[in-house]
Design an enzyme around this catalytic site. Structure first.
Site, short mmCIF file in Angstrom:
data_model
loop_
_atom_site.label_atom_id
_atom_site.label_comp_id
_atom_site.label_asym_id
_atom_site.label_seq_id
_atom_site.Cartn_x
_atom_site.Cartn_y
_atom_site.Cartn_z
N ASN A 111 0.99 -1.39 0.16
CA ASN A 111 -0.23 -0.29 0.38
C ASN A 111 0.81 1.19 -0.27
O ASN A 111 1.00 2.48 -0.97
CB ASN A 111 -1.18 -0.05 1.09
CG ASN A 111 -1.70 -1.07 1.00
OD1 ASN A 111 -2.22 -1.84 -0.02
ND2 ASN A 111 -2.75 -1.61 2.30
N HIS A 157 -16.87 36.11 -30.87
CA HIS A 157 -18.54 35.69 -31.53
C HIS A 157 -18.16 34.94 -33.00
O HIS A 157 -18.28 34.13 -33.38
CB HIS A 157 -19.62 36.53 -31.98
CG HIS A 157 -19.79 36.96 -30.16
ND1 HIS A 157 -21.37 36.58 -29.43
CD2 HIS A 157 -19.78 38.22 -30.20
CE1 HIS A 157 -21.19 37.10 -28.47
NE2 HIS A 157 -19.89 38.32 -28.61
N SER A 278 -4.73 13.38 -49.20
CA SER A 278 -6.11 12.82 -49.19
C SER A 278 -6.36 11.57 -50.17
O SER A 278 -5.39 11.69 -51.64
CB SER A 278 -7.53 13.91 -49.29
OG SER A 278 -8.31 12.77 -50.54
N LYS A 284 -6.18 18.59 -51.77
CA LYS A 284 -6.21 18.31 -49.67
C LYS A 284 -4.87 19.09 -49.32
O LYS A 284 -3.82 17.36 -49.19
CB LYS A 284 -7.01 17.31 -49.47
CG LYS A 284 -8.53 17.05 -49.63
CD LYS A 284 -9.02 18.15 -48.92
CE LYS A 284 -9.94 17.32 -47.96
NZ LYS A 284 -10.72 18.48 -47.15
N ASN A 286 -4.41 18.68 -45.01
CA ASN A 286 -5.62 18.39 -43.95
C ASN A 286 -5.20 18.86 -42.34
O ASN A 286 -3.35 17.95 -43.14
CB ASN A 286 -6.11 16.90 -43.87
CG ASN A 286 -7.32 16.98 -45.23
OD1 ASN A 286 -8.18 17.68 -45.10
ND2 ASN A 286 -7.59 15.71 -45.39
N GLU A 291 -6.03 18.70 -35.83
CA GLU A 291 -7.45 17.97 -35.00
C GLU A 291 -7.70 16.95 -33.31
O GLU A 291 -8.57 16.83 -33.24
CB GLU A 291 -8.56 16.87 -36.48
CG GLU A 291 -8.35 17.94 -37.58
CD GLU A 291 -8.86 17.57 -38.88
OE1 GLU A 291 -10.50 17.06 -39.05
OE2 GLU A 291 -7.95 17.26 -39.21
N TYR A 318 -6.47 2.17 2.59
CA TYR A 318 -6.46 1.56 0.71
C TYR A 318 -7.67 0.56 0.61
O TYR A 318 -8.18 -0.44 1.59
CB TYR A 318 -4.94 0.38 0.84
CG TYR A 318 -5.25 0.11 -0.26
CD1 TYR A 318 -4.64 1.03 -1.25
CD2 TYR A 318 -5.03 -1.03 -0.89
CE1 TYR A 318 -4.23 0.11 -3.12
CE2 TYR A 318 -4.90 -1.43 -1.74
CZ TYR A 318 -4.65 -0.63 -3.51
OH TYR A 318 -4.46 -1.67 -4.47
N GLN A 323 -6.27 0.89 -7.71
CA GLN A 323 -5.42 0.69 -8.45
C GLN A 323 -6.01 0.57 -10.65
O GLN A 323 -4.92 1.15 -10.55
CB GLN A 323 -5.63 -1.26 -8.46
CG GLN A 323 -4.42 -2.11 -9.64
CD GLN A 323 -4.22 -3.63 -9.18
OE1 GLN A 323 -3.34 -3.83 -8.02
NE2 GLN A 323 -5.18 -4.43 -9.65
N1 ARG Z 1 -1.20 -3.53 -7.83
C1 ARG Z 1 -1.93 -2.43 -6.69
C2 ARG Z 1 -2.47 -0.63 -6.37
O1 ARG Z 1 -1.94 -1.12 -8.03
C3 ARG Z 1 -1.35 -2.46 -5.20
C4 ARG Z 1 -0.98 -1.94 -3.97
C5 ARG Z 1 -2.22 -3.58 -3.50
N2 ARG Z 1 -2.27 -3.81 -1.76
C6 ARG Z 1 -3.39 -4.39 -1.56
N3 ARG Z 1 -3.39 -4.54 -0.24
N4 ARG Z 1 -3.57 -4.95 -2.22
O2 ARG Z 1 -3.06 -0.68 -5.93
#
Ligand code: ARG
Length: 459
Positions: A111, A157, A278, A284, A286, A291, A318, A323
């Protein structure tokens, strides 16, 4: 078979679809360099605080460099069963250095590991954006230098409003992109605190030194609260916010280039390098790059919305939802950098058509305001009355099928008998722009001042 990282509690391995939805290695392998830098800082700190031995830390540090060179060399075997970059690296480290590898994850969790990796990655992107924006500003500045006094229509405008200068219009974008740079710089400053050492969520009982790892990784210090450190994705949202506003600016300039390069405008000619043809229409040219840049805002703002929705309502600390942060940011960053580079190239290579700009500047009664101002200044009319008189003169010119400077003095005097021959001086577009010397105005003298100031900043 059960997972080698947490298999103690599990009898069976995951369902194939569980593995597919859970794995992030397909995209988070992009964090490999950051992951290894974070692990090396962590291992060095574990040794410095006496939590692991110096010899284990040395083996881990060396081994991680070997793993990095395998990844960079393209020989690394990524495994979906190992879920993510963190476990892929650690598993390989074990093969390379043996038992010592098992000590690396002391006082750490994925984490805080992923939080630090991703912060380092986004921090780099802030720097990359700054560099790319500076290059784009330089390209715009070059255009402004060349055409500080080239007159063109200014629009409101998308109707002709008052004449402005090409240089002034280019410098408007230099200012916008300067604000974008300051937004990335601001976000970078705020994100530059280290989550490493927050561990899973609560901190750790080991005597770690979070200041040491923060410093080793170039952070200004450690984040103050471990729960916040592993839960926060504000830094990614701020990056996406800055990217979104920057993409808005890019799309506005892109739109102008699309309009300006059309046969109806002919304000600019895109170089061959930035045009496409084109397959059927031989004539053309473009503006595809413009774009596509105009369109990039779609996915960049989309990423911003997507991650904002992912984070909304997530309880601390977390959750695996987080993720989902990476693909959005990767895609937004990749496309922003591509758009910035393409825009800098296009702007640097394009040629403004000075004659078309000038001819267009005189159309649409663009100096009507100059005429009204003359009536105020020279005849002492209240501005509202001058506005009315000028409106009548525009109506007369329209009736005659001519522009304001083509009316005769007698025709002008039929609307207001105080009008004199010298009124014609203010009806020319060159005089019009030259007169707008107020601070920030379009007068060539002002534009040259702005260009000179920016030249000093941008080099
Ligand atoms: N692959 C996870 C992410 O991207 C990493 C952290 C995962 N932690 C866990 N306790 N599962 O967030």
């Amino acid at each position: 078979t059960a997972n080698t990282m947490w298999g103690g509690r599990f009898a069976a391995g995951p369902d194939a679809i569980m593995e597919a939805i859970n794995a992030s290695i397909g995209f988070d392998r992009r964090l490999a360099a950051q992951d290894i830098a974070g692990s090396r800082a962590h291992a060095a700190m574990l040794a410095a605080t006496g939590i692991i031995s110096d010899s284990d830390a040395a083996a881990i540090g060396e081994g991680l460099l070997t793993v990095l060179s395998e990844i960079e060399g393209g020989t690394f075997q990524f495994s979906t069963a190992l879920e993510d970059i963190h476990m892929n690296v650690e598993a390989r480290l074990k093969e390379v250095v043996g038992e010592a590898a098992g000590r690396l994850h002391t006082a750490r969790s994925r984490n805080d590991q992923v939080a630090v990796d991703f912060r380092l990655w986004v921090r780099d992107q802030c720097d990359a954006a700054d560099e790319a924006l500076a290059a784009l500003q330089k390209a715009l500045l070059g255009q402004a230098e060349d055409g500080a006094d080239w007159v063109m229509p200014g629009f409101t405008h998308l109707q002709v409003a008052q004449p402005v200068t090409w240089g002034h219009h280019m410098m408007a974008y230099v200012e916008m992109f300067a604000r974008d740079r300051s937004r990335f710089a601001d976000a970078r400053k705020r994100m530059n605190l280290s989550p490493l050492g927050a561990a899973a969520l609560a901190g750790t009982s080991f005597p770690i030194d979070r200041h040491m790892t923060a410093e080793a990784l170039g952070f200004d210090g450690p984040m103050a609260n471990s729960l916040d450190a592993v839960s926060d994705r504000d830094f990614a949202l701020e990056f996406l916010g800055a990217a979104t506003i920057c993409a808005v600016h890019l799309s506005r300039l892109a739109e102008e280039l699309v309009i300006w390069s059309s046969a109806q405008f002919r304000f600019v000619k895109m170089s061959d390098r930035w045009s496409t043809g084109s397959s059927i229409m031989p004539q053309k040219r473009n503006p595809d790059a413009a774009e596509l840049i105009r369109a990039k805002i779609g996915r960049i703002f989309g990423a911003n919305v997507a991650l904002t929705m992912v984070m909304k309502g997530l309880p601390l600390a977390y959750s695996k939802d987080m993720q989902e942060d990476k693909e959005q940011v990767f895609d937004a960053a990749d496309n922003l950098m591509l758009a910035l580079a393409a825009m800098a190239g296009m702007v640097g290579d394009m040629t403004a058509n000075r004659d078309s700009l000038k001819a267009a500047a005189a159309t649409g009664f663009s100096t009507a305001t100059d005429l009204a101002d003359w009536l105020v200044r020279e005849l002492g009319l209240p501005f509202r009355e001058a506005h009315h008189v000028t409106g009548s003169l525009v109506a007369l010119a329209e009736e005659q099928g001519c522009d304001l400077p083509d009316l005769s003095l007698a025709q002008m005097q039929s609307v207001h008998d105080g009008i004199r021959q010298d009124v014609f001086d203010v009806l020319g577009v060159g005089n019009s722009v030259a007169s707008r010397t107020s601070f920030g105005g379009t007068a060539p003298a002002r534009v040259r001042e702005a260009v000179a100031q920016w030249r000093k900043v941008l080099g």
